[in-house]
Write a protein that holds these residues in place. Structure first.
Motif, PDB file in Angstrom:
ATOM      1  N   SER A   1       0.852  -1.245   0.295  1.00 12.90           N
ATOM      2  CA  SER A   1      -0.134   0.146   0.068  1.00 12.90           C
ATOM      3  C   SER A   1       0.868   1.547  -0.012  1.00 12.90           C
ATOM      4  O   SER A   1       1.901   1.326   0.651  1.00 12.90           O
ATOM      5  CB  SER A   1      -1.013   0.149   1.791  1.00 12.90           C
ATOM      6  N   LYS A   2      -0.077   2.423  -0.472  1.00 10.98           N
ATOM      7  CA  LYS A   2       1.083   3.369  -0.427  1.00 10.98           C
ATOM      8  C   LYS A   2       1.460   4.233   0.959  1.00 10.98           C
ATOM      9  O   LYS A   2       2.433   4.778   1.245  1.00 10.98           O
ATOM     10  CB  LYS A   2       0.451   4.243  -1.175  1.00 10.98           C
ATOM     11  N   LEU A   3       1.220   3.227   2.036  1.00 10.92           N
ATOM     12  CA  LEU A   3       1.059   3.744   3.458  1.00 10.92           C
ATOM     13  C   LEU A   3       2.831   3.234   3.406  1.00 10.92           C
ATOM     14  O   LEU A   3       3.329   4.274   3.960  1.00 10.92           O
ATOM     15  CB  LEU A   3       0.229   3.571   3.804  1.00 10.92           C
ATOM     16  N   TYR A   4       2.477   2.138   3.391  1.00 15.44           N
ATOM     17  CA  TYR A   4       4.042   1.452   3.590  1.00 15.44           C
ATOM     18  C   TYR A   4       5.152   1.851   2.160  1.00 15.44           C
ATOM     19  O   TYR A   4       6.176   1.956   2.931  1.00 15.44           O
ATOM     20  CB  TYR A   4       4.199  -0.069   2.741  1.00 15.44           C
ATOM     21  N   LYS A   5       4.811   2.710   0.953  1.00 17.05           N
ATOM     22  CA  LYS A   5       5.640   3.052   0.272  1.00 17.05           C
ATOM     23  C   LYS A   5       6.556   4.167   0.512  1.00 17.05           C
ATOM     24  O   LYS A   5       7.125   4.281   0.950  1.00 17.05           O
ATOM     25  CB  LYS A   5       5.095   3.048  -0.967  1.00 17.05           C
ATOM     26  N   GLY A   6       5.434   5.158   2.055  1.00 19.82           N
ATOM     27  CA  GLY A   6       5.751   6.354   2.357  1.00 19.82           C
ATOM     28  C   GLY A   6       6.851   5.893   3.448  1.00 19.82           C
ATOM     29  O   GLY A   6       7.422   7.099   4.402  1.00 19.82           O
ATOM     30  N   SER A   7       6.483   4.972   4.010  1.00 19.90           N
ATOM     31  CA  SER A   7       7.707   4.553   5.296  1.00 19.90           C
ATOM     32  C   SER A   7       8.505   3.453   4.742  1.00 19.90           C
ATOM     33  O   SER A   7       9.251   3.618   5.460  1.00 19.90           O
ATOM     34  CB  SER A   7       6.689   4.201   6.146  1.00 19.90           C
ATOM     35  N   LEU A   8       8.961   3.812   3.528  1.00 19.97           N
ATOM     36  CA  LEU A   8      10.371   2.615   2.888  1.00 19.97           C
ATOM     37  C   LEU A   8      11.618   3.337   3.898  1.00 19.97           C
ATOM     38  O   LEU A   8      12.607   2.212   3.910  1.00 19.97           O
ATOM     39  CB  LEU A   8      10.011   2.547   1.242  1.00 19.97           C
ATOM     40  N   SER A   9      12.134   4.096   3.056  1.00 19.00           N
ATOM     41  CA  SER A   9      12.945   4.751   3.817  1.00 19.00           C
ATOM     42  C   SER A   9      13.580   4.485   5.137  1.00 19.00           C
ATOM     43  O   SER A   9      14.730   4.293   5.457  1.00 19.00           O
ATOM     44  CB  SER A   9      13.407   6.430   3.279  1.00 19.00           C
ATOM     45  N   THR A  10      11.950   5.032   5.629  1.00 16.17           N
ATOM     46  CA  THR A  10      11.973   4.923   7.536  1.00 16.17           C
ATOM     47  C   THR A  10      12.645   3.333   7.415  1.00 16.17           C
ATOM     48  O   THR A  10      13.329   2.706   8.741  1.00 16.17           O
ATOM     49  CB  THR A  10      11.276   5.124   7.851  1.00 16.17           C
ATOM     50  N   ILE A  11      11.636   2.212   7.287  1.00 17.26           N
ATOM     51  CA  ILE A  11      11.428   0.777   7.374  1.00 17.26           C
ATOM     52  C   ILE A  11      13.170   0.550   7.324  1.00 17.26           C
ATOM     53  O   ILE A  11      13.838  -0.207   8.249  1.00 17.26           O
ATOM     54  CB  ILE A  11      11.238   0.106   6.131  1.00 17.26           C
ATOM     55  N   ILE A  12      13.989   1.370   6.212  1.00 18.76           N
ATOM     56  CA  ILE A  12      15.593   0.403   5.723  1.00 18.76           C
ATOM     57  C   ILE A  12      16.164   1.094   6.419  1.00 18.76           C
ATOM     58  O   ILE A  12      17.412   0.520   7.099  1.00 18.76           O
ATOM     59  CB  ILE A  12      15.305   1.416   4.358  1.00 18.76           C
ATOM     60  N   LEU A  13      15.829   2.627   7.305  1.00 22.16           N
ATOM     61  CA  LEU A  13      17.428   3.292   7.577  1.00 22.16           C
ATOM     62  C   LEU A  13      17.065   2.279   9.705  1.00 22.16           C
ATOM     63  O   LEU A  13      17.648   1.958  10.212  1.00 22.16           O
ATOM     64  CB  LEU A  13      17.125   4.229   7.741  1.00 22.16           C
ATOM     65  N   LYS A  14      15.490   2.250   9.855  1.00 26.75           N
ATOM     66  CA  LYS A  14      15.558   1.276  10.554  1.00 26.75           C
ATOM     67  C   LYS A  14      16.119  -0.268  11.203  1.00 26.75           C
ATOM     68  O   LYS A  14      16.977  -0.548  12.164  1.00 26.75           O
ATOM     69  CB  LYS A  14      14.277   0.772  10.873  1.00 26.75           C
ATOM     70  N   LEU A  15      16.046  -0.794   9.441  1.00 29.09           N
ATOM     71  CA  LEU A  15      16.794  -2.372   9.792  1.00 29.09           C
ATOM     72  C   LEU A  15      17.938  -2.384  10.122  1.00 29.09           C
ATOM     73  O   LEU A  15      18.770  -3.096  10.300  1.00 29.09           O
ATOM     74  CB  LEU A  15      16.029  -2.644   8.508  1.00 29.09           C
ATOM     75  N   LEU A  16      18.780  -0.976   9.259  1.00 26.57           N
ATOM     76  CA  LEU A  16      19.851  -0.698   8.769  1.00 26.57           C
ATOM     77  C   LEU A  16      20.900  -0.760  10.889  1.00 26.57           C
ATOM     78  O   LEU A  16      21.712  -0.192  10.723  1.00 26.57           O
ATOM     79  CB  LEU A  16      20.941  -0.044   8.069  1.00 26.57           C
ATOM     80  N   SER A  17      20.036  -0.093  11.063  1.00 27.11           N
ATOM     81  CA  SER A  17      20.359   0.328  12.400  1.00 27.11           C
ATOM     82  C   SER A  17      20.794  -0.954  13.550  1.00 27.11           C
ATOM     83  O   SER A  17      21.214  -0.775  14.309  1.00 27.11           O
ATOM     84  CB  SER A  17      19.557   2.186  13.008  1.00 27.11           C
ATOM     85  N   GLU A  18      19.820  -2.034  13.215  1.00 26.57           N
ATOM     86  CA  GLU A  18      20.005  -3.215  14.505  1.00 26.57           C
ATOM     87  C   GLU A  18      20.772  -3.683  13.825  1.00 26.57           C
ATOM     88  O   GLU A  18      21.365  -4.752  13.888  1.00 26.57           O
ATOM     89  CB  GLU A  18      18.493  -3.791  13.823  1.00 26.57           C
ATOM     90  N   ALA A  19      21.699  -4.328  12.216  1.00 28.73           N
ATOM     91  CA  ALA A  19      22.283  -4.470  11.468  1.00 28.73           C
ATOM     92  C   ALA A  19      23.785  -3.956  11.148  1.00 28.73           C
ATOM     93  O   ALA A  19      23.427  -2.689  10.839  1.00 28.73           O
ATOM     94  CB  ALA A  19      21.869  -5.501  10.233  1.00 28.73           C
TER      95      ALA A  19
END
Length: 113
Positions: free
Chosen positions: A4-22
């Motif tokens: 959904s568009k809601l997730y697409k708008g959050s994609l950068s944040t999702i990527i940053l969060k995952l990389l902050s944990e790895a």
């Protein structure tokens, strides 16, 4: 739920969060981690992921490390110092957004604070 568009708008944040944990992750690994964490509800396509990764790299938020794995080159993405700061900012922004949505959809939620 799909893409959904809601997730697409959050994609950068999702990527940053995952990389902050790895320490570092490669593209396919990111897609699989999202799929695993959301129990298959969210599936990020390569067509959405790689432009987002390239944009974050161009902004100086990510750096790329290339390694040879099984006789193939693999790009690993990791946060720069700027990326670590951006992650904190984006996560705060998202938390504020979620809190506001909760208040809008359930006004009693805002009264409990």
């Amino acid at each position: 739920m799909g893409n959904s568009k809601l997730y697409k708008g959050s994609l950068s944040t999702i990527i940053l969060k995952l990389l902050s944990e790895a320490d570092k992750m490669y593209g396919y690994e990111i897609t699989q981690k999202v799929k695993e964490l959301t129990k298959g509800e969210l599936q990020i396509t390569e067509g959405a992921l790689y432009p987002a990764l390239h944009k974050l790299e161009a902004e100086g938020v990510l750096e790329v490390e290339v390694a040879r794995v099984d006789n193939r080159l693999r790009k690993y993405y990791k946060l720069t110092e700027k990326g670590k700061e951006e992650t904190v900012s984006k996560l705060k922004e998202l938390q504020d957004y979620i809190a506001n949505m909760q208040v809008l959809f359930n006004p009693k939620f805002g009264l409990e604070s």
